[in-house]
Design an enzyme around this catalytic site. Sequence first.
Site, PDB file in Angstrom:
ATOM      1  N   HIS A 157     -18.272   6.412  22.593  1.00  0.00           N
ATOM      2  CA  HIS A 157     -18.541   5.493  23.706  1.00  0.00           C
ATOM      3  C   HIS A 157     -17.445   4.448  23.936  1.00  0.00           C
ATOM      4  O   HIS A 157     -17.523   3.358  23.371  1.00  0.00           O
ATOM      5  CB  HIS A 157     -19.860   4.755  23.438  1.00  0.00           C
ATOM      6  N   CYS A 193     -21.016  10.870  26.239  1.00  0.00           N
ATOM      7  CA  CYS A 193     -22.215  11.218  25.461  1.00  0.00           C
ATOM      8  C   CYS A 193     -23.162  12.084  26.305  1.00  0.00           C
ATOM      9  O   CYS A 193     -22.858  13.220  26.601  1.00  0.00           O
ATOM     10  CB  CYS A 193     -22.888   9.938  24.961  1.00  0.00           C
ATOM     11  N   GLU A 197     -17.114   2.572  26.489  1.00  0.00           N
ATOM     12  CA  GLU A 197     -17.650   1.414  27.216  1.00  0.00           C
ATOM     13  C   GLU A 197     -18.242   0.365  26.275  1.00  0.00           C
ATOM     14  O   GLU A 197     -18.473  -0.763  26.684  1.00  0.00           O
ATOM     15  CB  GLU A 197     -18.674   1.869  28.262  1.00  0.00           C
TER      16      GLU A 197
END
Lengths: 81, 226
Positions: free
Chosen positions: B196, B87, B198
């Site tokens: 994302h 991002c 994560e």
Amino acid sequence: MARVVVDVMLKPEILDPQGQAVQRALPRLGFAGISDVRQGKRFELEVEGPVDDAALARIREMAETFLANTVIEDFDVKVES
Amino acid sequence: MTARIGVVTFPGTLDDRDTQRAISIAGAEAVPLWHRDKDLKQVDAVVLPGGFSYGDYLRAGAISRFSPVMGAIVEQANGGMPVLGICNGFQVLCEAHLLPGAMLRNTGLHFVCRDQKLRVETSATAWTADYAAGEEISIPLKNIDGRYTADERTLDELESEGRVVFRYQELNPNGSLRDIAGISNAAGNVVGLMPHPEHAVEPLIGTGRTDGLAFFTSVIKKLVTA
């Protein structure tokens, strides 16, 4: 003190949805006759000392490496008296 | 050997803790790095996490790119160290010219937050080796400046060299050219993407999927066997 203005605009081929949103709002607000709007950035730099060739070269370098991203934007440097 | 993976925190970074946690869950040691660090504490890889570094002032990633930590990261990335930009991290990598192209305001002008389906186009990068090419994954996406843009020549080059790493599936959320969600450098050690991974590493949290975990296991495997 002299002022140098750096105008930064998206390159013509890059889609500008913010400019389009402004353009579409205009008729609704009673402003007719505007067929296109492109939105950009204007930087006003107050320069200490003379705006000579060396100073302008530094400002161009600043515009190219930082103020504008030349992958997507063009810039223009103007000296205001 | 335990791999040591650095996670950079800029002022305005949001996802550094989640990224550190994802790295730990995958089995490596997460090493916090500060934007003022000139030394990378001998980490084996670096993740630039998401957020709004330096308030996204001027352009997303434009100021972070000049922070002291980035000098060392650019140097070591050019030497082959794996770097992942997620991002805002992807935006920083583009501004730093480690990856080609640039990110612009979403075509729809809205902040988009959704579970996003992606196709992993290649497993030939440091961060995607544990995926199969063509595999579909679903991970969170959240951004307003996510429209990937590059000139036609660059796009053709990315495609022909197999450097389009992720493509949006079913819906292009931000107007990215050729549905590109993520790309790599020519060597495959530097990868950037808008969604994302994560945030998708634990079944208990979020959508319950762990589709993002393989980013981190991929790089750990590469580092441990290297």
